[in-house]
Design a protein around this motif. Structure first.
Motif, PDB file in Angstrom:
ATOM      1  N   ALA A 193       0.769  -1.250  -0.067  1.00 44.59           N
ATOM      2  CA  ALA A 193       0.087  -0.016  -0.045  1.00 44.59           C
ATOM      3  C   ALA A 193       0.910   1.284   0.105  1.00 44.59           C
ATOM      4  CB  ALA A 193      -0.976   0.042   1.067  1.00 44.59           C
ATOM      5  N   ALA A 194       2.124   1.221   0.863  1.00 46.35           N
ATOM      6  CA  ALA A 194       2.689   2.303   0.895  1.00 46.35           C
ATOM      7  C   ALA A 194       3.551   2.566  -0.532  1.00 46.35           C
ATOM      8  CB  ALA A 194       3.937   2.161   2.028  1.00 46.35           C
ATOM      9  N   THR A 195       3.776   1.565  -0.970  1.00 44.86           N
ATOM     10  CA  THR A 195       4.731   1.540  -2.312  1.00 44.86           C
ATOM     11  C   THR A 195       3.738   2.050  -3.470  1.00 44.86           C
ATOM     12  OG1 THR A 195       6.115  -0.571  -1.827  1.00 44.86           O
ATOM     13  CG2 THR A 195       5.863   0.054  -3.954  1.00 44.86           C
ATOM     14  N   ILE A 196       2.451   1.879  -3.425  1.00 42.14           N
ATOM     15  CA  ILE A 196       1.448   2.419  -4.406  1.00 42.14           C
ATOM     16  C   ILE A 196       1.595   4.008  -4.415  1.00 42.14           C
ATOM     17  CG2 ILE A 196      -0.878   2.556  -5.207  1.00 42.14           C
ATOM     18  CD1 ILE A 196      -1.100  -0.358  -4.186  1.00 42.14           C
ATOM     19  N   ASP A 197       1.417   4.318  -3.164  1.00 41.04           N
ATOM     20  CA  ASP A 197       1.310   5.743  -3.144  1.00 41.04           C
ATOM     21  C   ASP A 197       2.637   6.723  -3.141  1.00 41.04           C
ATOM     22  OD1 ASP A 197      -1.619   6.250  -2.218  1.00 41.04           O
ATOM     23  OD2 ASP A 197      -1.243   5.377  -0.391  1.00 41.04           O
ATOM     24  N   ASN A 198       3.825   5.893  -2.865  1.00 41.15           N
ATOM     25  CA  ASN A 198       5.013   6.346  -3.154  1.00 41.15           C
ATOM     26  C   ASN A 198       5.373   6.280  -4.522  1.00 41.15           C
ATOM     27  OD1 ASN A 198       7.702   7.108  -2.087  1.00 41.15           O
ATOM     28  ND2 ASN A 198       8.510   5.476  -3.141  1.00 41.15           N
ATOM     29  N   ASP A 232       1.238   5.306 -14.578  1.00 41.35           N
ATOM     30  CA  ASP A 232       0.218   6.178 -14.883  1.00 41.35           C
ATOM     31  C   ASP A 232      -1.141   5.549 -14.106  1.00 41.35           C
ATOM     32  OD1 ASP A 232      -1.321   8.291 -16.190  1.00 41.35           O
ATOM     33  OD2 ASP A 232      -1.905   6.895 -17.771  1.00 41.35           O
ATOM     34  N   ILE A 233      -0.915   5.314 -13.054  1.00 41.50           N
ATOM     35  CA  ILE A 233      -2.016   4.619 -12.040  1.00 41.50           C
ATOM     36  C   ILE A 233      -2.986   5.841 -11.825  1.00 41.50           C
ATOM     37  CG2 ILE A 233      -2.407   3.889  -9.554  1.00 41.50           C
ATOM     38  CD1 ILE A 233       0.297   2.851  -9.242  1.00 41.50           C
ATOM     39  N   ILE A 283      -7.601   2.777  -7.387  1.00 44.56           N
ATOM     40  CA  ILE A 283      -6.689   1.938  -6.601  1.00 44.56           C
ATOM     41  C   ILE A 283      -7.713   1.143  -5.560  1.00 44.56           C
ATOM     42  CG2 ILE A 283      -5.192   1.866  -4.783  1.00 44.56           C
ATOM     43  CD1 ILE A 283      -4.126   4.558  -5.813  1.00 44.56           C
ATOM     44  N   ASN A 284      -7.466  -0.204  -5.963  1.00 47.88           N
ATOM     45  CA  ASN A 284      -8.356  -1.155  -5.127  1.00 47.88           C
ATOM     46  C   ASN A 284      -7.522  -1.758  -4.025  1.00 47.88           C
ATOM     47  OD1 ASN A 284      -7.613  -2.814  -7.921  1.00 47.88           O
ATOM     48  ND2 ASN A 284      -7.423  -4.059  -6.183  1.00 47.88           N
ATOM     49  N   VAL A 322      -3.579  -7.900  -8.483  1.00 42.58           N
ATOM     50  CA  VAL A 322      -3.799  -6.619  -9.114  1.00 42.58           C
ATOM     51  C   VAL A 322      -4.501  -5.661  -8.235  1.00 42.58           C
ATOM     52  CG1 VAL A 322      -5.783  -5.502 -10.791  1.00 42.58           C
ATOM     53  CG2 VAL A 322      -5.019  -7.882 -11.506  1.00 42.58           C
ATOM     54  N   VAL A 323      -3.964  -4.348  -8.219  1.00 40.26           N
ATOM     55  CA  VAL A 323      -4.055  -3.340  -7.117  1.00 40.26           C
ATOM     56  C   VAL A 323      -4.634  -2.316  -7.724  1.00 40.26           C
ATOM     57  CG1 VAL A 323      -1.838  -4.372  -6.164  1.00 40.26           C
ATOM     58  CG2 VAL A 323      -1.397  -2.338  -7.545  1.00 40.26           C
ATOM     59  N   ALA A 324      -4.758  -1.985  -8.966  1.00 43.87           N
ATOM     60  CA  ALA A 324      -5.115  -0.653  -9.390  1.00 43.87           C
ATOM     61  C   ALA A 324      -5.533  -0.768 -11.023  1.00 43.87           C
ATOM     62  CB  ALA A 324      -4.299   0.502  -9.044  1.00 43.87           C
TER      63      ALA A 324
END
Length: 564
Positions: free
Chosen positions: A150-155, A164-165, A170-171, A232-234
């Motif tokens: 989760a932290a990596t996605i926002d980072n 290009d998320i 974001i799920n 699949v995260v987003a």
């Protein structure tokens, strides 16, 4: 301070467990042929089985697998874990080489209303306080791995968003192993540009995490990392899926999970070996302990007694359609646990009136039990009923259960393992061993080739007895997208209330012909299933008006009381 809560009841589960001195964990390992060198101690009476030894054991998993499940739960209680332990002890009493395979408890229900998950009375696994609290830290490792992603996605978004998320799609939510309704919906990234981009987010309980599901379904560290990478995260702005593998953090996640991935070995009060590992909920996840633990136990013991969460409509169905399918498991027998008191509630009796004899209510409530028997036989498995006996149960009420079960070809065993330990489940153990000696005719409910919607309908109509399924348009669109992306062969993980065959928790007994609402679906590509969210089921529970945490304390000797 609640001084009443600090009084140690000598008849409590904690006091009964404390009255028994556990055997050294090396002795328990020796009963399964696990050498001391393959045990990593967490104190004198719990250990992890070294992964290389576990891998060798699980490669020859040829023991007989016995599944313990139950009727739909009620506030009156059923005692599924207690029966699993009592049955395992009774098989060991009969001279069988046996292991018990269970899930680890979540702190959410331990501090909430359900309490722990280590059995009760004289059918417990120990050390019960340790197992119900931090144990060997497995759940903390899973939470950390999940939240690292989760932290990596926002980072990634903060440092330019090369993938290009789309921040609206974001799920991947965050997790914590506690019931905290205030975290269901939150906004992250507040406080200025240095803190990232504000967006809606939320928390699930750790046991609902796809990392937990993967942890419990993976067969090796290599399989674990590969599955993590498929999550699949987003979606990006072109509506294409973004996976955890693209964020290049799955190696670090696997590192956090490495030690936790080794199965935990403990024991019952009668020193029967118990492998306790992993713990997804059955109402919002797949509800079974880890494949690694189950297959390791099957490679070390002739009989393995395991359980699936909540009623057979949830835990057992997922065990048979998801876990067995992915892990190559073939169960031999199903034991369905019920109590007279719970059947009365399914027959319409209020909890405050359960003490009085009510044969008519028991007879009406057996409709729930009978349906579970029929459902388990639909998988080609023999079903045995274990009545977890209370002192107030009457002969007439028991006879009503026997008559209903006889009509569908299931025998009934009265069990008193809570009070008597293994001696209270001897008859059940004898029949289970006899049935397990024969060949298994197990078959899944549906074929992998069926479309995803057809699989949902098969579970709803054949297991729940719904008349129809109402799927929200958005969920239908997602099912089509999942199939277009190549996920159409995945099994379904139904997220539904545990209290009823329907999506309405107040409809006890055996409702039929209802419409099952599916409000959303989620792809768990790493775990290898599609989650269907039915009705109002939530992936972050709340605490009750009086949480069990209010009764937990530590006395001056360090003894932890109030855990149940």
């Amino acid at each position: 301070m609640n001084t009443a809560a600090r009084t140690i009841d000598p008849t409590s589960d904690a006091a009964i467990a404390a009255s028994v001195t556990p055997r050294p964990i090396e002795e328990i390992g020796d009963r399964l042929g696990v050498p001391a060198a393959a045990l990593y101690r967490y104190g004198p009476d719990k250990a992890k089985i070294a992964l290389d030894f576990a891998r060798k054991a699980e490669a020859k998993a040829d023991g007989r697998l016995i599944l313990v499940t139950a009727i739909n739960p009620t506030p009156a209680g059923e005692g599924k874990t207690t029966t699993t332990i009592g049955l395992g002890d009774a098989l060991a009493r009969a001279g069988k080489r046996v292991a018990i395979a269970l899930r680890e408890p979540s702190l959410g229900p331990v501090f909430g209303s359900k309490g722990g998950a280590t059995g009760g009375g004289h059918a417990q696994i120990v050390p019960m306080q340790d197992i119900n609290l931090h144990f060997t830290g497995d759940f903390h490792a899973i939470s950390a791995a999940h939240n690292l992603l989760a932290a990596t996605i926002d980072n990634h978004i903060y440092w330019g968003n090369a993938l290009d998320i789309d921040t609206r799609r974001i799920n991947w939510r965050r997790v914590v192993d506690l019931n905290d309704r205030a975290l269901r919906s939150v906004v992250v990234g507040l406080g200025g540009p240095g803190n990232g981009f504000p967006r809606e987010d939320g928390f699930d309980i750790t046991v609902a995490s796809e990392v937990m599901a993967i942890f419990c379904l993976a067969r090796s560290l290599e399989d674990l990392e590969e599955r993590l990478g498929r999550m699949v995260v987003a979606q990006n702005r072109a509506r294409q899926p973004i996976t955890a593998g693209q964020l290049k953090v799955t190696g670090a996640m696997t590192a956090l999970l490495r030690d936790a991935f080794q199965p935990n070995l403990v024991q019952t009060l009668e020193a029967t070996p118990a492998v306790v590992h992993g713990g997804p909920f059955a109402n919002i996840a797949h509800g079974c302990n880890s494949v690694m633990a189950t297959r390791t136990a099957l490679g070390l013991a002739d009989y393995v007694v395991t359980e699936a969460g909540f009623g057979a409509d949830l835990g057992a169905e997922k065990f048979l359609d998801i876990k067995c399918r992915q892990a190559g498991l073939t169960p031999s027998v199903v034991v369905i646990v019920a109590t007279v008191r719970a059947l009365k509630m399914h027959g319409g009796v209020a909890q405050k009136d359960l003490g009085a004899e009510n044969v008519a209510a028991v007879s009406a409530g057996t409709s729930n039990l009978v349906r579970h028997i029929e459902n388990m036989k639909a998988f080609g498995l023999p079903a045995v009923v274990a009545i977890n006996r209370f002192t107030g149960d009457t002969a007439a009420e028991i006879d009503a259960i026997r008559a209903a079960c006889a009509a569908v070809g299931a025998s009934v065993h009265l069990c008193s393992h809570w009070a008597d330990g293994s001696a209270g489940a001897v008859g059940l153990a004898e029949e289970v061993a006899a049935l397990a000696a024969g060949p298994s005719a197990f078959r899944p409910l549906y074929a992998s080739e069926l479309p995803l919607l057809a699989k949902i309908e098969a579970i709803a109509t054949r297991i729940y007895r719904a008349g129809a399924v109402a799927v929200e348009p958005g969920a239908l669109r997602k099912l089509g997208e999942f199939e277009a992306q190549g996920h159409g062969d995945l099994p379904i993980c139904m997220a539904k209330t545990q209290y009823s065959f329907s999506a309405d928790p107040t409809r006890r007994g055996a409702p039929e012909g209802f419409v099952l609402p599916v409000r959303d679906v989620r792809l768990s590509a790493g775990a290898g299933f599609v989650v269907a969210l039915c009705g109002d089921v939530m992936t972050m529970p709340g605490l009750p008006s009086r949480p069990a945490a209010e009764d937990i304390f530590v006395d001056e000797t360090g003894f932890i009381g109030g855990v149940f």
